[in-house]
Write a protein that holds these residues in place. Structure first.
Motif, PDB file in Angstrom:
ATOM      1  N   GLU A  15      35.375  26.780  98.963  1.00  0.00           N
ATOM      2  CA  GLU A  15      36.203  25.692  99.490  1.00  0.00           C
ATOM      3  C   GLU A  15      36.464  25.926 100.980  1.00  0.00           C
ATOM      4  N   LEU A  26      37.477  17.300  99.650  1.00  0.00           N
ATOM      5  CA  LEU A  26      37.048  17.790  98.325  1.00  0.00           C
ATOM      6  C   LEU A  26      37.920  17.245  97.206  1.00  0.00           C
ATOM      7  N   MET A  27      39.223  17.099  97.467  1.00  0.00           N
ATOM      8  CA  MET A  27      40.085  16.581  96.402  1.00  0.00           C
ATOM      9  C   MET A  27      39.751  15.117  96.086  1.00  0.00           C
ATOM     10  N   ASN A  57      45.394  21.045  91.362  1.00  0.00           N
ATOM     11  CA  ASN A  57      44.847  20.460  90.136  1.00  0.00           C
ATOM     12  C   ASN A  57      45.579  19.148  89.840  1.00  0.00           C
ATOM     13  N   GLY A 123      44.848  24.428  87.303  1.00  0.00           N
ATOM     14  CA  GLY A 123      43.424  24.736  87.435  1.00  0.00           C
ATOM     15  C   GLY A 123      43.253  26.225  87.651  1.00  0.00           C
ATOM     16  N   GLY A 125      44.470  27.989  89.825  1.00  0.00           N
ATOM     17  CA  GLY A 125      45.640  28.630  90.432  1.00  0.00           C
ATOM     18  C   GLY A 125      46.639  29.161  89.414  1.00  0.00           C
ATOM     19  N   ARG A 128      50.124  33.111  85.866  1.00  0.00           N
ATOM     20  CA  ARG A 128      50.971  33.897  84.953  1.00  0.00           C
ATOM     21  C   ARG A 128      51.121  33.127  83.651  1.00  0.00           C
ATOM     22  N   GLU A 129      51.783  33.772  82.685  1.00  0.00           N
ATOM     23  CA  GLU A 129      51.956  33.159  81.358  1.00  0.00           C
ATOM     24  C   GLU A 129      52.683  31.827  81.462  1.00  0.00           C
ATOM     25  N   LEU A 130      52.272  30.880  80.657  1.00  0.00           N
ATOM     26  CA  LEU A 130      52.987  29.603  80.612  1.00  0.00           C
ATOM     27  C   LEU A 130      54.341  29.819  79.959  1.00  0.00           C
ATOM     28  N   TYR A 134      56.339  23.794  80.911  1.00  0.00           N
ATOM     29  CA  TYR A 134      54.870  23.781  80.956  1.00  0.00           C
ATOM     30  C   TYR A 134      54.290  24.147  79.589  1.00  0.00           C
TER      31      TYR A 134
HETATM   32  N1  NAX Z   1      39.276  25.171  95.421  1.00  0.00           N
HETATM   33  C1  NAX Z   1      38.633  24.035  95.687  1.00  0.00           C
HETATM   34  O1  NAX Z   1      37.654  24.000  96.356  1.00  0.00           O
HETATM   35  C2  NAX Z   1      39.110  22.787  95.152  1.00  0.00           C
HETATM   36  C3  NAX Z   1      40.183  22.796  94.307  1.00  0.00           C
HETATM   37  N2  NAX Z   1      40.566  21.694  93.701  1.00  0.00           N
HETATM   38  C4  NAX Z   1      41.558  21.768  92.662  1.00  0.00           C
HETATM   39  O2  NAX Z   1      42.578  22.655  92.975  1.00  0.00           O
HETATM   40  C5  NAX Z   1      42.804  23.548  91.895  1.00  0.00           C
HETATM   41  C6  NAX Z   1      43.403  24.787  92.417  1.00  0.00           C
HETATM   42  O3  NAX Z   1      44.595  24.398  93.027  1.00  0.00           O
HETATM   43  P1  NAX Z   1      45.816  25.381  93.254  1.00  0.00           P
HETATM   44  O4  NAX Z   1      45.351  26.592  93.905  1.00  0.00           O
HETATM   45  O5  NAX Z   1      46.856  24.578  93.944  1.00  0.00           O
HETATM   46  O6  NAX Z   1      46.247  25.801  91.816  1.00  0.00           O
HETATM   47  P2  NAX Z   1      46.718  24.970  90.538  1.00  0.00           P
HETATM   48  O7  NAX Z   1      46.800  23.537  90.780  1.00  0.00           O
HETATM   49  O8  NAX Z   1      45.869  25.432  89.440  1.00  0.00           O
HETATM   50  O9  NAX Z   1      48.174  25.534  90.255  1.00  0.00           O
HETATM   51  C7  NAX Z   1      48.876  26.230  91.214  1.00  0.00           C
HETATM   52  C8  NAX Z   1      50.345  25.939  91.100  1.00  0.00           C
HETATM   53  O10 NAX Z   1      50.830  26.303  89.838  1.00  0.00           O
HETATM   54  C9  NAX Z   1      51.860  27.278  89.978  1.00  0.00           C
HETATM   55  N3  NAX Z   1      51.734  28.154  88.814  1.00  0.00           N
HETATM   56  C10 NAX Z   1      50.777  29.067  88.567  1.00  0.00           C
HETATM   57  N4  NAX Z   1      50.970  29.597  87.343  1.00  0.00           N
HETATM   58  C11 NAX Z   1      52.060  29.000  86.811  1.00  0.00           C
HETATM   59  C12 NAX Z   1      52.742  29.119  85.578  1.00  0.00           C
HETATM   60  N5  NAX Z   1      52.338  29.937  84.615  1.00  0.00           N
HETATM   61  N6  NAX Z   1      53.835  28.368  85.367  1.00  0.00           N
HETATM   62  C13 NAX Z   1      54.260  27.503  86.320  1.00  0.00           C
HETATM   63  N7  NAX Z   1      53.656  27.346  87.513  1.00  0.00           N
HETATM   64  C14 NAX Z   1      52.568  28.078  87.753  1.00  0.00           C
HETATM   65  C15 NAX Z   1      51.638  27.909  91.300  1.00  0.00           C
HETATM   66  O11 NAX Z   1      52.831  28.456  91.800  1.00  0.00           O
HETATM   67  C16 NAX Z   1      51.147  26.717  92.120  1.00  0.00           C
HETATM   68  O12 NAX Z   1      52.230  25.914  92.495  1.00  0.00           O
HETATM   69  C17 NAX Z   1      41.436  23.688  91.274  1.00  0.00           C
HETATM   70  O13 NAX Z   1      41.490  24.142  89.956  1.00  0.00           O
HETATM   71  C18 NAX Z   1      40.921  22.268  91.387  1.00  0.00           C
HETATM   72  O14 NAX Z   1      41.374  21.478  90.313  1.00  0.00           O
HETATM   73  C19 NAX Z   1      39.977  20.388  93.950  1.00  0.00           C
HETATM   74  O15 NAX Z   1      40.941  19.636  94.618  1.00  0.00           O
HETATM   75  C20 NAX Z   1      38.692  20.416  94.662  1.00  0.00           C
HETATM   76  C21 NAX Z   1      38.426  21.539  95.546  1.00  0.00           C
END
Ligand code: NAX
Ligand code: K
Length: 495
Positions: A15, A26-27, A57, A123, A125, A128-130, A134
């Motif tokens: 990315e 990309l999004m 995500n 996604g 990101g 940790r455990e849900l 959530y």
């Molecule tokens: N990396 C890339 O190139 C791209 C990513 N994209 C999307 O972005 C996603 C990754 O985005 P992010 O890095 O923002 O991560 P996520 O959207 O997967 O989630 C991260 C968020 O969740 C929180 N979190 C993590 N674990 C948690 C839990 N157990 N309970 C509650 N909150 C929790 C984090 O603090 C953060 O706010 C990808 O999976 C994909 O869907 C797309 O937009 C396209 C491009």
């Protein structure tokens, strides 16, 4: 074209590389790809429940929802998180959603009816455990029993390990962005992902970042074996030796030997350690049974599989050491692996062998080889397989759902074939015999390993398609189907 697999940190690198090359949408690309797939899967149905989480995500989900709404679908979004804390791209996606009159719900309406759920909760990101809302939401979605399209990865699944963070969404389809991740394909991944789709978001990922991981695919693995010349004889097709079959475990060695015959080895010798070993395999008299010492006197063996039913007696130790001292390609399974794990001198021998060595551990055997636990191996299947391959300078297949093949150079492969019918006795013995037979037929050890692993699973899948299995599928049946598929792939490749 080969299909690469990347860990989530590599996806983030990709990315970043894309951004540096001027790509900033990309999004938008991900959301559009998701909306298009949802429209196709809805096949005329009209209402969608979109779940958007606190990160990017969730942003993908918001973009998908915007397109679906513009295409006149009835869309409800449940957003859980703090809008003020959304990352920039996701915040923009939210603004665009609100700008077309979209709303956010903070819980799933009890009286709602939908044809599909789009899962954009978490996604790659997820860290940790849900817990809390959530966790409740994931459970609630699973209880709804609706088709679910998961964006990037089913929420709750670890993109690298295929383990769940306490719970995960059971998707019917998963649209993976940029490239596959190992967690979709191994451990619990196949149980949660449903049908996997990949959208590269128009990135040529391998050109940006060299992948170490690849998906095993039929076109790639089957290319290793060519049709036989008419003028062939058994000497050309190689000789396999099987060493194992201690008292009460003769069947394991016979299964391996029979599988080697069925996979086309010219001659197969099975050397049984049992005192009261049979002189002939009545069910497969083509198999040549002999005493273990005799096996080492043969001058025409091309590959030796050690381990099926070997046991851990002093004789087993001595025979394994003798095998390691040869220059023959070796396939080591079962007790050969357990003995290797406890004898440092044998590990040293393995590292410096001239011939290739292939290890075929399941997670418990891998744990012994790495002085680890089965749990830890399952948490890091790719890493575990590559670690064994590098430490012992050998090829490895770490068996189990989504088997991982690894090379000493750090390359790894995930196998998508196979099913729970393979969780039964003798399956590993058959795999050892299959690998050995392909090596005897002059495939390189790596090609033999990859083809055998893929074919072994495909053979079991073939039976399940016919309604035989997964319950009660036997290892013998898998060897039979492997023979049939192999012939079909080589001699009628279109079928
Ligand atoms: N990396 C890339 O190139 C791209 C990513 N994209 C999307 O972005 C996603 C990754 O985005 P992010 O890095 O923002 O991560 P996520 O959207 O997967 O989630 C991260 C968020 O969740 C929180 N979190 C993590 N674990 C948690 C839990 N157990 N309970 C509650 N909150 C929790 C984090 O603090 C953060 O706010 C990808 O999976 C994909 O869907 C797309 O937009 C396209 C491009
Ligand atoms: K998701």
């Amino acid at each position: 074209m080969k299909t690469p697999i990347y860990f989530s940190h590599e996806i983030r690198q990709l990315e970043q590389l894309a951004r540096e090359s001027g790509i900033s949408d990309l999004m938008e690309r991900a959301g559009m790809a998701a909306a298009e797939l949802a429209r196709e899967l809805l096949a005329g149905k009209t209402s969608v429940l979109v779940i958007a989480g606190p990160g990017n995500n969730g942003g993908d989900a918001l973009v998908a929802a915007r397109h679906l709404k513009a295409w006149w679908f009835k869309v409800n979004i449940v957003f859980i998180g703090e809008t003020a804390k959304l990352p920039p791209d996701a915040a923009n996606a939210l603004q665009a959603w609100l700008a077309i009159g979209g709303e956010l719900l903070d819980a799933i309406p009890a009286d709602g009816k939908w044809d599909m759920v789009i899962d954009g909760l978490f996604g790659i990101g997820l860290a940790r455990e849900l817990s809390g809302r959530y966790l409740e939401l994931v459970r609630e979605i699973n209880r709804m029993n609706l088709p679910v399209l998961a964006l990037d990865i089913p929420s709750g699944l670890d993109a690298d390990a295929g383990q769940t963070f306490r719970a995960a969404i059971h998707a019917s389809h998963t649209l993976s962005f940029i490239a596959l991740k190992p967690g979709l394909l191994t451990a619990y991944g196949p149980d949660y992902c449903g049908q996997i789709h990949v959208d590269t978001l128009e990135l040529d990922a391998p050109a940006l970042l060299k992948p170490n991981g690849w998906l095993l695919e039929k076109t790639e693995v089957a290319a290793a074996l060519k049709p036989r010349p008419r003028n062939s004889h058994k000497g050309m097709l190689g000789s396999v030796g099987i060493l194992g079959g201690a008292s009460a475990m003769c069947g394991a060695a016979l299964l391996a030997g029979r599988a080697a015959l069925k996979l086309g080895a010219g001659r197969v010798y099975a050397a049984l350690l049992a005192d009261a070993a049979p002189a002939v395999d009545i069910g497969q008299p083509e198999l040549m049974l002999c005493a273990p010492e005799k096996l080492f006197q043969l001058d025409h063996l091309n590959c030796l599989a050690v381990g099926p039913g070997l046991g851990q007696s002093p004789q087993a130790v001595q025979l394994l050491r003798q095998a390691l001292e040869t220059e023959l390609p070796l396939v080591l399974d079962a007790d050969a692996l357990n003995l290797l794990a406890i004898h440092d001198d044998m590990q040293e021998l393995t590292k410096s062998r001239k011939g290739s060595t292939i290890l075929t551990p399941h997670s418990a055997e891998a744990a012994r080889l790495l002085s680890s636990t089965t749990h830890d191996i399952q948490q890091e299947r790719v890493h575990s397989a590559t670690l064994i391959a590098q430490r012992l300078n050998c090829l490895v297949v770490l068996k189990g759902a989504g088997s991982i093949c690894a090379t000493p150079k750090g390359e790894w492969f995930v196998n998508p074939t196979g099913n729970p019918g393979m969780s039964s006795a003798g399956m590993g013995d058959v795999l050892s015999g299959m690998i050995a037979a392909l090596i005897a037929q002059r495939l390189t050890p790596q090609s033999a390993l990859l083809l055998a692993v893929y074919l072994h699973g495909a053979a079991a899948d073939d039976w399940v398609e016919q309604g035989v299995g997964p319950i009660g599928l036997t290892a013998t049946e898998v060897a039979d189907a492997a023979r049939m598929l192999l012939n079909r792939w080589i001699y009628s490749p279109v079928a």
